[in-house]
Design a protein around this motif. Structure first.
Motif, mmCIF file in Angstrom:
data_model
loop_
_atom_site.group_PDB
_atom_site.id
_atom_site.type_symbol
_atom_site.label_atom_id
_atom_site.label_comp_id
_atom_site.label_asym_id
_atom_site.label_seq_id
_atom_site.Cartn_x
_atom_site.Cartn_y
_atom_site.Cartn_z
ATOM 1 N N LYS A 100 0.820 -1.215 0.000
ATOM 2 C CA LYS A 100 0.000 0.000 0.000
ATOM 3 C C LYS A 100 0.855 1.267 0.000
ATOM 4 O O LYS A 100 0.323 2.370 -0.158
ATOM 5 C CB LYS A 100 -0.918 0.009 1.216
ATOM 6 C CG LYS A 100 -0.190 0.091 2.559
ATOM 7 C CD LYS A 100 -1.151 -0.034 3.716
ATOM 8 C CE LYS A 100 -0.428 -0.017 5.054
ATOM 9 N NZ LYS A 100 -1.354 -0.259 6.185
ATOM 10 N N ILE A 101 2.165 1.107 0.174
ATOM 11 C CA ILE A 101 3.065 2.261 0.199
ATOM 12 C C ILE A 101 3.691 2.436 -1.182
ATOM 13 O O ILE A 101 4.342 1.527 -1.706
ATOM 14 C CB ILE A 101 4.161 2.086 1.263
ATOM 15 C CG1 ILE A 101 3.513 1.912 2.645
ATOM 16 C CG2 ILE A 101 5.111 3.278 1.263
ATOM 17 C CD1 ILE A 101 4.495 1.609 3.751
ATOM 18 N N ARG A 102 3.477 3.580 -1.761
ATOM 19 C CA ARG A 102 3.978 3.869 -3.101
ATOM 20 C C ARG A 102 5.500 3.682 -3.160
ATOM 21 O O ARG A 102 6.233 4.150 -2.283
ATOM 22 C CB ARG A 102 3.610 5.299 -3.493
ATOM 23 C CG ARG A 102 3.886 5.654 -4.950
ATOM 24 C CD ARG A 102 3.582 7.121 -5.195
ATOM 25 N NE ARG A 102 2.180 7.425 -4.965
ATOM 26 C CZ ARG A 102 1.227 7.354 -5.901
ATOM 27 N NH1 ARG A 102 1.543 6.975 -7.125
ATOM 28 N NH2 ARG A 102 -0.022 7.658 -5.611
ATOM 29 N N GLU A 103 5.949 2.952 -4.169
ATOM 30 C CA GLU A 103 7.366 2.699 -4.467
ATOM 31 C C GLU A 103 8.061 1.803 -3.442
ATOM 32 O O GLU A 103 9.272 1.591 -3.531
ATOM 33 C CB GLU A 103 8.143 4.013 -4.631
ATOM 34 C CG GLU A 103 7.645 4.853 -5.804
ATOM 35 C CD GLU A 103 8.468 6.106 -6.019
ATOM 36 O OE1 GLU A 103 9.430 6.332 -5.254
ATOM 37 O OE2 GLU A 103 8.143 6.864 -6.952
ATOM 38 N N GLU A 104 7.327 1.260 -2.471
ATOM 39 C CA GLU A 104 7.948 0.279 -1.575
ATOM 40 C C GLU A 104 8.139 -1.029 -2.340
ATOM 41 O O GLU A 104 7.248 -1.487 -3.056
ATOM 42 C CB GLU A 104 7.074 0.031 -0.345
ATOM 43 C CG GLU A 104 7.701 -0.962 0.629
ATOM 44 C CD GLU A 104 6.878 -1.162 1.887
ATOM 45 O OE1 GLU A 104 7.439 -1.000 2.989
ATOM 46 O OE2 GLU A 104 5.676 -1.459 1.766
ATOM 47 N N PHE A 105 9.306 -1.636 -2.184
ATOM 48 C CA PHE A 105 9.633 -2.862 -2.907
ATOM 49 C C PHE A 105 9.897 -3.963 -1.882
ATOM 50 O O PHE A 105 10.905 -3.948 -1.182
ATOM 51 C CB PHE A 105 10.865 -2.648 -3.793
ATOM 52 C CG PHE A 105 11.092 -3.745 -4.798
ATOM 53 C CD1 PHE A 105 10.590 -3.647 -6.082
ATOM 54 C CD2 PHE A 105 11.808 -4.892 -4.449
ATOM 55 C CE1 PHE A 105 10.802 -4.656 -7.014
ATOM 56 C CE2 PHE A 105 12.020 -5.907 -5.368
ATOM 57 C CZ PHE A 105 11.512 -5.785 -6.655
ATOM 58 N N LEU A 106 8.965 -4.908 -1.780
ATOM 59 C CA LEU A 106 9.085 -6.005 -0.823
ATOM 60 C C LEU A 106 9.404 -7.302 -1.551
ATOM 61 O O LEU A 106 8.938 -7.528 -2.669
ATOM 62 C CB LEU A 106 7.778 -6.177 -0.041
ATOM 63 C CG LEU A 106 7.306 -4.997 0.808
ATOM 64 C CD1 LEU A 106 5.946 -5.317 1.431
ATOM 65 C CD2 LEU A 106 8.324 -4.661 1.888
ATOM 66 N N GLU A 107 10.180 -8.141 -0.905
ATOM 67 C CA GLU A 107 10.431 -9.486 -1.418
ATOM 68 C C GLU A 107 9.750 -10.478 -0.488
ATOM 69 O O GLU A 107 9.962 -10.462 0.721
ATOM 70 C CB GLU A 107 11.935 -9.751 -1.508
ATOM 71 C CG GLU A 107 12.636 -8.815 -2.495
ATOM 72 C CD GLU A 107 14.020 -9.301 -2.877
ATOM 73 O OE1 GLU A 107 14.311 -10.484 -2.618
ATOM 74 O OE2 GLU A 107 14.785 -8.511 -3.443
ATOM 75 N N ARG A 108 8.918 -11.325 -1.074
ATOM 76 C CA ARG A 108 8.099 -12.229 -0.270
ATOM 77 C C ARG A 108 8.294 -13.667 -0.736
ATOM 78 O O ARG A 108 8.394 -13.935 -1.928
ATOM 79 C CB ARG A 108 6.615 -11.871 -0.398
ATOM 80 C CG ARG A 108 6.279 -10.400 -0.198
ATOM 81 C CD ARG A 108 4.878 -10.133 -0.685
ATOM 82 N NE ARG A 108 4.456 -8.755 -0.612
ATOM 83 C CZ ARG A 108 4.705 -7.836 -1.538
ATOM 84 N NH1 ARG A 108 5.421 -8.155 -2.618
ATOM 85 N NH2 ARG A 108 4.249 -6.607 -1.407
ATOM 86 N N LYS A 109 8.290 -14.569 0.219
ATOM 87 C CA LYS A 109 8.245 -15.994 -0.074
ATOM 88 C C LYS A 109 6.919 -16.543 0.431
ATOM 89 O O LYS A 109 6.389 -16.093 1.446
ATOM 90 C CB LYS A 109 9.412 -16.734 0.588
ATOM 91 C CG LYS A 109 10.750 -16.535 -0.116
ATOM 92 C CD LYS A 109 11.795 -17.491 0.428
ATOM 93 C CE LYS A 109 13.111 -17.345 -0.326
ATOM 94 N NZ LYS A 109 12.970 -17.769 -1.746
ATOM 95 N N ALA A 110 6.396 -17.514 -0.287
ATOM 96 C CA ALA A 110 5.135 -18.140 0.103
ATOM 97 C C ALA A 110 5.188 -19.614 -0.272
ATOM 98 O O ALA A 110 5.989 -20.032 -1.121
ATOM 99 C CB ALA A 110 3.957 -17.459 -0.584
ATOM 100 N N THR A 111 4.330 -20.391 0.360
ATOM 101 C CA THR A 111 4.218 -21.818 0.055
ATOM 102 C C THR A 111 2.785 -22.122 -0.351
ATOM 103 O O THR A 111 1.838 -21.750 0.348
ATOM 104 C CB THR A 111 4.597 -22.676 1.275
ATOM 105 O OG1 THR A 111 5.923 -22.366 1.684
ATOM 106 C CG2 THR A 111 4.521 -24.153 0.932
ATOM 107 N N LEU A 112 2.645 -22.783 -1.488
ATOM 108 C CA LEU A 112 1.332 -23.194 -1.987
ATOM 109 C C LEU A 112 1.233 -24.709 -1.853
ATOM 110 O O LEU A 112 2.032 -25.445 -2.442
ATOM 111 C CB LEU A 112 1.161 -22.775 -3.445
ATOM 112 C CG LEU A 112 -0.209 -23.038 -4.072
ATOM 113 C CD1 LEU A 112 -1.271 -22.135 -3.453
ATOM 114 C CD2 LEU A 112 -0.157 -22.824 -5.585
#
Length: 521
Positions: free
Chosen positions: A436-448
């Motif tokens: 929701k924060i403009r120009e914030e760049f997050l790296e996420r890991k997830a498991t499906l």
């Protein structure tokens, strides 16, 4: 007529963020019965199924849940009943098997979950599946019988004027499925309003026959005088005010093919135009997006996003964003202002909008941004998300825009949804990651992880960088794990992540190109 009520948003947020089992908190209402009530039909070519993941055990660590399933005919008379103490991973109740035959049937299925531990939510995370020889369409829990007087008092103000689903009268056969509650309805006139895409309205009085307790009704808009002539070839919606007692009226509704070979289902929502339920965005940092709808534009499907004029009155500025494969902003289109309810429906054909601007409509993450002109943003912005293949009938997923004040505030992501195995068909799981924060760049890991009746059958680790999206074919992932479901199986996926900024929609595409689907739980 509809009455002005207090803040639905505050009520829901208090419930969502309350601690399960907070028995010492006297403002909290523990729940030991969660239920859902669905219109049901079956014959030799079609059936209705109720299916769910045992999330009470897997997510909430509650090993003491039993479910009572009751089938009633169209007059409300009990025809079958079964009870299961939950011990497996997934469950599936088929109406034809419950009845023991494939004769023509119309009625209802009620499912009640009971526990000695607090369930927190009165509405369970399960879905109804309407299956024909041409495909499957499904939607999550809709109607339910109130647990007690306190439960009824909290929910009854949300019953008048059910609406928030599209009518396509020119090409299809729109319907509304209704199941009465435990109190007989004596019959009489009810108010119905058809609303055209341009905002014009046509009011009608519908005369309903008496409905016994738990009786059912299938309303087809083609049978309401003047409605289809009024709508013509335009997209529309409707509102209906049903004075049924002791039953929550989130109705199953949608559009059926005129040859009755398939139907697309969604659920209704209450009309909030006279509610004063707002999110004041004036205190937000300018870098924060106030409200947004992240979604995927898959390569093989078109996407329409329909905004309904049923929110607290507001003027909303709309912008459409697209993000590239590296997670960065690729484009932004100013869609102008939309005044609700005066502006009528807003129908956004995403692929056409992008192409008309000379922009590449490549698959990936798209986000509709919403900003209130006077900082008074409706606290509940319901929309329809339609995935469809060409001109074929598709979904009309009912969901709500995310607000900055709650998006990402949880500790984790734990999302789940169904996968319907069909010969010649496929299931798309569409994962979005958005900050929701403009120009914030997050790296996420997830498991499906995919689950069948006895446990997990396949798993994949996902990496999402920046504002990103993934479209995953469930059949391919299960095959890579060495698992092949049988035709007609309903499996479930679970998406887990330590980041709370992920979301999922899923669709099942039949061999005939008919698309059913819903948002995740």
């Amino acid at each position: 007529m509809q009455q002005t009520v207090g803040s639905y948003d505050q009520t829901m947020q208090a419930l969502v963020f309350a601690e399960r089992g907070a028995y010492g908190d006297l403002s909290y209402m523990p729940v030991f019965r969660a239920s859902a009530l669905f219109y049901a039909f079956a014959d030799k070519d079609a059936t209705t199924r109720i299916a769910f993941l045992n999330y009470w055990r897997e997510k909430n660590h509650n090993h003491d849940v039993g479910v009572l399933v009751t089938v009633r005919d169209h007059k409300g008379i009990k025809c079958a009943r079964t009870f299961s103490q939950l011990s497996e991973m997934t469950y599936d109740f088929d109406l034809r098997l419950l009845l023991g035959n494939d004769q023509a049937f119309q009625g209802s299925i009620e499912i009640e979950a009971f526990s000695s531990q607090d369930l927190k939510f009165q509405f369970p995370g399960l879905s109804v599946f309407y299956e024909t020889s041409r495909g499957v369409s499904y939607v999550h829990a809709s109607q339910r019988i109130y647990n007690d007087a306190e439960d009824r008092a909290r929910g009854v103000a949300l019953n008048p004027w059910q609406t928030g689903f599209r009518l396509d009268a020119a090409e299809h056969d729109p319907f509304i499925f209704i199941v009465n509650g435990p109190v007989p309805f004596p019959g009489g006139e009810v108010d119905f309003v058809a609303v055209r895409e341009d905002g014009l309205e046509l009011a009608r009085k519908l005369t309903l026959q008496p409905l016994p307790a738990y009786a059912t009704l299938d309303i087809r808009t083609a049978g309401i005088e003047g409605v289809h002539q009024f709508l013509g070839d335009k997209l529309g919606m409707c509102k209906i005010d049903l004075p049924l007692d002791n039953v929550h009226l989130r109705l199953v509704a949608g559009n059926a093919l005129k040859d009755k070979s398939w139907l697309s289902v969604t659920h209704s929502y209450f009309d909030a135009t006279e509610h004063s339920d707002y999110f004041d965005t004036s205190g937000l940092d300018p870098s924060v997006y106030p409200a947004f709808v992240p979604f995927v534009l898959p390569e093989e499907l078109d996407v329409d996003l329909v905004l309904y004029p049923i929110y607290a009155r507001s003027t909303i500025e709309l912008r459409l964003q697209g993000y590239g494969t590296e997670g960065n902003l690729r484009f932004e289109i100013n869609l102008g202002e939309w005044r609700t309810p005066e502006g009528g429906m807003r129908h956004l054909k995403i692929r056409k909008l992008v192409r008309d601007q000379g922009i590449d409509d490549s698959p990936g993450l798209y986000v509709l941004q919403l900003r209130a002109k006077n900082h008074q943003l409706p606290a509940r912005i319901t929309y329809g998300l339609d995935f469809h293949a060409g001109d074929s009938l598709g979904t009309n997923i009912s969901s709500s825009a995310y607000l900055a004040k709650t998006w990402g505030s949880g500790r984790r992501t734990w999302k789940w949804g169904p996968v319907v195995a069909q010969t010649g068909g496929r299931n798309l799981i569409m994962v979005t990651a958005f900050s929701k924060i403009r120009e914030e760049f997050l790296e996420r890991k997830a498991t499906l992880t995919f689950y069948a009746q006895h446990g997990p059958v396949a798993q994949k680790t996902l990496d999402l960088r920046g504002n990103a999206a993934l479209t995953l074919v469930a059949e391919d992932l299960m095959a890579a794990g060495g698992y092949a479901p049988s035709d007609g199986d309903i499996l479930w996926y679970v998406l887990r992540s330590d980041h709370a900024t992920l979301d999922v929609n899923q669709v099942c595409i039949s061999a005939d190109g008919l698309v059913g689907g819903d948002h995740s739980f």
